[in-house]
Write a protein that holds these residues in place. Structure first.
Motif: not given
Lengths: 348, 348
Positions: B8-21, B54-61
């Motif tokens: 339903i849209g991320s509560l916490e935004t996804v980071t590169i770390k999340d993807i890695a895990k 899929k998780v709509n990752y976008s880098p943290n500016p």
DNA sequence: AACGTTCCCGACAACGATTGCATAAAGATA
DNA sequence: TATCTTTATGCAATCGTTGTCGGGAACGTT
């Protein structure tokens, strides 16, 4: 190897680490000293403070944003800043935001739904702490707003709001403004009162239409659908619609619903050689600064743009700062409008 | 323990770390995969890309800004956005900046030198990559601009520039515009041509005055200092100065130098019952959208605001991206103005 | 003499992303 | 078989700041 040119203004900005190195302290100590922590020796504090002052240290807001995951900035999305209502509203927003230590980042949708969505994405990526939005004329659905809500990002709609979503809202009293304008026209003897309205999707359009209808009803004038025209934001479109209206419906008064519409409509009427106010009364729902300089001077219903901006900003910042408590009631605040009667609607 | 509500849209935004895990990779691999580095296995890349999508990752500016010490944002400081010239210029700036992948952050000085300085400090702290500045009406010195220069932060002055500093500048051809306006008045038979000018500190004021003088000279009309008035930005001040001028100097034409002045001046003339254009010709140096709707319609010299904004932004971005090479020539670009003759200056 | 406090301060990790360097595994060559 | 390459990946530092933890020194208490 880093270069420092502090005598002539720093080439590299000075960080807490630089201070620590010079004073032979750790960064933590410097940090705490600067924030006046109780666990730092008074003498050390003084040293740090003085040196920081001397080299003109100022904390890096980017680093803070990263750490705290907030930016002390709020985003504003308006259809167009080249519109007095919105630029004044922004002034109101900035007034409040700056006083409370926030920055304001402005985006324009240029009345495009797509740009509105893109702006929102950008603005969220930028980690603003909250959002103030006035919807574009094309905006029909609110899924982008729902997304914001799901991300728990506080936002407030102002002026151009939607009733498809529950949220904080700040609006002018559109119903009352439209009612007063219409009543004014009726009381001055007009009966065939046309209403030139914004796109029908917009909340302001609906509310103003309702005010218009209510005034007609109060004075037992039948509502005539053919006297109401919805217009987009193109000058040509407006002129054509108004031209048709004048020719076919022969109204004796026109009540328009926005700056753009008032101007385009006004100029079409003049081009047709119709006399205002003798043949046709005219009143607009506008925030034009030049209303009094038009010929004839333009009667208007004025929205307190600055105040709307202030109110919306207050609401947003309260919401941001109360965020942790979480359970909050959505509020809709209605700001009174004011009618200014000038020559365009007075013909006796 | 972090919570994810990605459906339903991320509560916490996804980071590169999340993807890695999730993918059982290191952050470095994910980072490189996302940037398409050649040293990552094609299959791994695909996996990462797909999941990121899929998780709509976008880098943290913010993180990027911190690391790279730049923000892909440019700051704009204007006196007032509630001024068509500036809001249009901003549109030009945004047009160019967005196309080149930059954000625009807008600040207003509200014609105050002090706020201009504060804005600059804020904006620098925010680590913008460059600055576009139109000076306030109060700005007399340029030490704040010199500071920017010492920090090696690229900036471009536009419209309201200063000759006290060498820098990139983009301006309208003020001299020529003023010359054309004055000449037009002269050719239509006027001789006592008054000039209502902005604060004398501003570059635009000086250039337009020079154009005015040059036109007088060309037609051998003596320059009369008492026909020139410098005004600040208060309506009352303008009206008083104009009132005095009308009474004591009896000009047969007025040439004003900005939107604000034109409007305030216009309304004072009308209040005094002086007929435009019969008794007095009037032409303004403005960007008013309603010039044609005033009574009588207003002759104007128009500055291409949008184009000025575009040009200034191009110049700035070029400068930013060429920054490393360092040695660059300051340029001053002059954009032509256009005269639009309407009824306020045609009386025969 | 042994222990507890208080006062100051430093080391380290973390925020999210990038990048130089190290390295494991697999293949290639002598 | 031993050594060298190549390929694909991970580790750790970095950006500037703050918060958590821990600890040394000096003092007081039994």
């Amino acid at each position: 190897m880093k270069l420092y040119f502090n005598k002539i203004g720093s080439l590299e900005t000075v960080t807490i680490k630089d201070i620590a190195k010079v004073l032979n302290l750790s960064t933590s100590t410097v940090s705490r000293a600067l924030r006046g922590s109780y666990e730092i020796n008074a003498e050390t504090k003084r040293l740090v403070m003085e040196y920081a002052e001397k080299v003109n240290y100022s904390p890096n807001p980017i680093a803070l944003s990263l750490k705290e995951n907030k930016s002390r900035a709020i985003g504003v999305i308006v259809p167009e800043i080249a519109n007095h209502f919105f630029s004044q509203a922004i002034n109101g927003i900035e007034d409040v935001a700056n006083k409370r230590g926030y920055h304001v980042v402005i985006f324009q949708s240029h009345e495009s739904y797509q740009r509105e969505v893109i702006n929102i994405q950008h603005i969220i990526a930028r980690k603003v702490d909250g959002l103030l939005i006035s919807l574009s004329g094309q905006t029909n659905d609110v899924i982008h707003l729902q997304e914001i809500q799901q991300k728990k990002l506080p936002f407030v709609l102002f002026d151009r709001v939607s009733d498809k979503i529950e949220a904080h809202k700040v609006v002018a009293d559109n119903f009352d403004g439209a009612f007063k304008a219409t009543e004014h026209l009726i009381l001055s003897g007009r009966r065939r009162i046309a209403h030139i309205a914004s796109p029908s999707l917009l909340s302001i359009t609906k509310e103003r239409l309702a005010g218009y209808k209510a005034a007609l009803e109060k004075y037992s004038i039948l509502y005539d659908e053919s006297l109401v025209k919805y217009c987009g934001f193109g000058a040509e479109e407006v002129k054509k619609l108004v031209g048709d209206l004048l020719e076919n419906q022969k109204p004796d008064a026109i009540f328009t619903t926005s700056d753009r519409l008032a101007l385009d409509c006004f100029s079409e009427i003049k081009e047709q050689g119709i006399l205002i106010p003798e043949q046709l009364s005219f009143i607009g729902f506008t925030n034009l600064k030049v209303a009094h300089l038009l010929a004839p001077s333009l009667s208007t219903v004025v929205q307190p743009a600055f105040e709307i901006g202030q109110t919306a900003a207050e609401l947003l910042l309260d919401s941001i700062e109360r965020k942790s408590q979480n359970i909050e009631q959505f509020r809709t605040i209605k700001i009174p409008t004011e009618m200014v009667v000038r020559k365009s609607s007075v013909f006796n």
